[in-house]
Design an enzyme around this catalytic site. Structure first.
Site, PDB file in Angstrom:
ATOM      1  N   ASP A 120       9.208  -1.993 -21.623  1.00 50.94           N
ATOM      2  CA  ASP A 120      10.553  -1.311 -22.722  1.00 50.94           C
ATOM      3  C   ASP A 120      10.423  -1.288 -24.061  1.00 50.94           C
ATOM      4  OD1 ASP A 120       9.350  -3.797 -23.596  1.00 50.94           O
ATOM      5  OD2 ASP A 120      11.328  -4.821 -24.588  1.00 50.94           O
ATOM      6  N   ASP A 138       4.772  -4.882 -18.382  1.00 53.17           N
ATOM      7  CA  ASP A 138       5.172  -5.393 -19.347  1.00 53.17           C
ATOM      8  C   ASP A 138       5.192  -6.614 -19.219  1.00 53.17           C
ATOM      9  OD1 ASP A 138       4.101  -4.697 -22.289  1.00 53.17           O
ATOM     10  OD2 ASP A 138       6.570  -4.814 -22.594  1.00 53.17           O
TER      11      ASP A 138
END
Length: 581
Positions: A446, A248
């Site tokens: 996250d 990500d």
């Protein structure tokens, strides 16, 4: 253990007791691992606010979020969470969607804008008409995706389980065959029984039972010392087989906060101009304003005081500093103020097209500078990508950001594949596409929006500073929030699996050699035989060898994960505009 019964023969209990112990221990560990399966779901559900303020019959009523109906008008004050998905019907504000979308910048919302439940309204009051409630909201859909991904993930097939099954079968068949063969060749029943018991004892999979858990114990211990937390044994085994790592972007490869990358003044002293701009921005709480102030403070720009400050939501700000009228914002604000941006228009468009946020600065009605901001890479991000490439691992980046922004970060870090403009609910589908192409995928994220992808991936890796749901869903947690530890996790996995295989090979090979000796194959010709007591000692020795081999794993893995200063310098030097953002 040998027990002598008066009037009878010797009875041996150690094989049965050790087998029962390891089988029960294995089941206990498995149940413990499954116990936390629903924690991620509970964490997701807790993101939504428990109460909502709705306007019914012209009155404000506080109701449970579960009681909000489609069509209800919700009142969302500054600092409050938006209860459900909806559409803004009145008001203007900026909404922090980072907990759901991963986007670091607050998004401007005006009449007609769609909003997502559980996101945070920052600086304005909004009236929102509920469009999706309950199981239809974006948050509920993410919960469902996490559940489906977790349920579809098959339990790992451990080598030790398969080998132990066959070894137990060999022990039983071998013991029976030994007993019958010795009877057929004329041996007495006690003698045949003695050889049969010896075969069963020496073939007992004690070493096999230690082969896997001992290596895993050492591997997880090494990981913990390096800030890499493996949540289960399956995570270590899977880490050894990863050939593609998907990161990500926001908060994982990048800092998650905007920083100044370019400062381009024209026609005036750059220090003087930056001082004026910073004075105006000190009156604002906007993330972009804080970034400009931090940039000015880092250059020891003298502090000034602004007056008549006015924040213009979604456009910028206006203030007076030492008699000068300062305007900072986008092209729309400049147009409203009648300021000609011609001298910097091309520069502003070039910066914007490369994925930066370009803030124009005007002094006393004249354009004076453009300040570009972007989400800067983490210091160790480039070193992390390089380390993965050195190990033959392909690296991809998955983000909801636009293509120019994603390409800018990818080019800076040397990422192989960019997957941009991806909605939160589509991230897991992109991971599934890579898996269908034959890749073994690790997903590193996250945020809440990463949870379905973390669960879908063969190996989910959560940044330690991320959200609770990401950490609960993942198989591995990087406690230092350092992407460099992804490569460390894969190296620990490979080293641990290698030791597991060595131990299994030794345990099986040892039994393959010892079994014919225990069965008395060499007794008629050479007089070589093993008693059950000697077989038990040999079995223990094999277990010791397995344990020592697992401990040698500490010598095969890197002692540290410090990043060479050259990597840090290279990353900073390559930042756009030559600034260390």
């Amino acid at each position: 253990m040998v027990v002598t019964i008066t009037g009878g023969g010797e009875v041996f209990y150690e094989a049965a007791s050790m087998l029962a112990t390891f089988v029960l221990l294995g089941h206990w560990v498995e149940m413990r691992a499954r116990g936390g399966a629903n924690d991620a779901i509970r964490t997701l559900l807790e993101l939504a606010p428990p109460r909502a303020v709705v306007i019914r019959d012209g009155r404000e009523l506080e109701v449970a979020t579960l009681e909000v109906l489609p069509g209800d008008v919700m009142l969302v004050r500054p600092g409050g969470k938006i209860p459900t998905d909806g559409v803004v019907i009145d008001g203007e504000s900026e909404v922090d969607e980072s907990m759901v979308t991963g986007e670091s910048m607050p998004i401007t919302k005006t009449t007609g804008s769609e909003v997502i439940g559980a996101t945070v309204n920052t600086d304005g009051t909004l009236r929102v008409r509920a469009t999706k409630v309950g199981a239809d909201t974006a948050l509920a859909q993410i919960v469902q995706l996490v559940q489906e991904a977790q349920n579809s993930k098959a339990p790992g097939q451990r080598l030790a389980d398969r080998a132990a099954f066959w070894l137990v079968l060999v022990a039983l068949i071998g013991g029976t065959a030994t007993f019958l063969v010795w009877l057929l060749v004329g041996a007495t029943v006690p003698t045949a029984l003695l050889f049969a018991i010896t075969v069963v004892v020496i073939t007992c999979p004690d070493a096999l039972g230690l082969a896997t858990p001992t290596a895993i114990m050492v591997g997880t211990g090494l990981g913990a010392k390096r800030g890499v937390l493996f949540k289960n044994a399956t995570g270590i085994e899977t880490a050894a087989r990863i050939d593609t790592v998907v990161f990500d972007k926001t908060g994982t490869l990048t800092q998650g906060e905007p920083e100044v990358t370019d400062y381009i003044p024209i026609g005036t002293d750059d220090i003087e101009l930056l001082s004026l701009a910073a004075a105006a921005e000190r009156e604002s709480e906007h993330p972009l304003a804080r970034a400009i102030v931090a940039y000015a403070d880092a250059r020891d720009i003298p502090h000034r005081t602004a007056t008549a400050f006015r924040n213009i939501t979604g456009q910028g700000a206006v203030a007076t500093v030492d008699g000068h009228r300062i305007v900072l914002g986008n092209t729309r604000l400049m147009a409203q103020e009648g300021i000609d941006i011609g001298p910097l228009q091309a520069t502003q468009q070039e910066l914007a097209s490369s994925g930066r946020t370009a803030i124009l600065v005007a002094v006393d009605g004249s354009i004076a500078a453009v300040i570009a901001l972007a989400d800067a890479p983490r210091v160790t991000a480039k070193a992390a990508i390089d380390a993965l490439h050195e190990n033959g691992v392909e690296v991809a980046m998955l983000t909801g950001d636009n293509e120019p922004t994603a390409r800018r970060i990818a080019a800076l870090l040397g990422i192989d594949t960019v997957i941009a403009d991806v909605l939160p609910e589509d991230k897991s589908a992109r991971i599934a596409e890579l898996q269908k192409a034959g890749k073994t995928v690790a997903m590193v994220g996250d945020g809440v929006n990463d949870a379905p992808a973390l669960a879908q991936a063969d190996l989910g890796v959560a940044i330690g500073a991320g959200t609770d749901v990401a950490i609960e869903t993942a198989d591995v947690v990087l406690m230092r929030s350092d992407p460099m530890d992804v490569a460390v996790a894969l190296r620990i996995g490979k080293g641990t699996l290698r030791k597991m295989r060595q131990n299994l090979a030794w345990a099986i090979g040892y039994n393959a050699i010892a079994l014919p000796i225990a069965a008395g194959v060499f007794y008629p010709a050479f007089g070589i035989m093993l008693t059950p007591a000697i077989a038990a000692i040999s079995m223990s020795g094999s277990s010791v060898i397995v344990a020592v081999n697992a401990l040698l794993l500490k010598r095969l893995l890197p002692a540290q994960t410090d990043i060479p200063q050259s990597h840090q310098a290279a990353t900073n030097a390559e930042l756009p505009g030559g600034e260390s953002a």
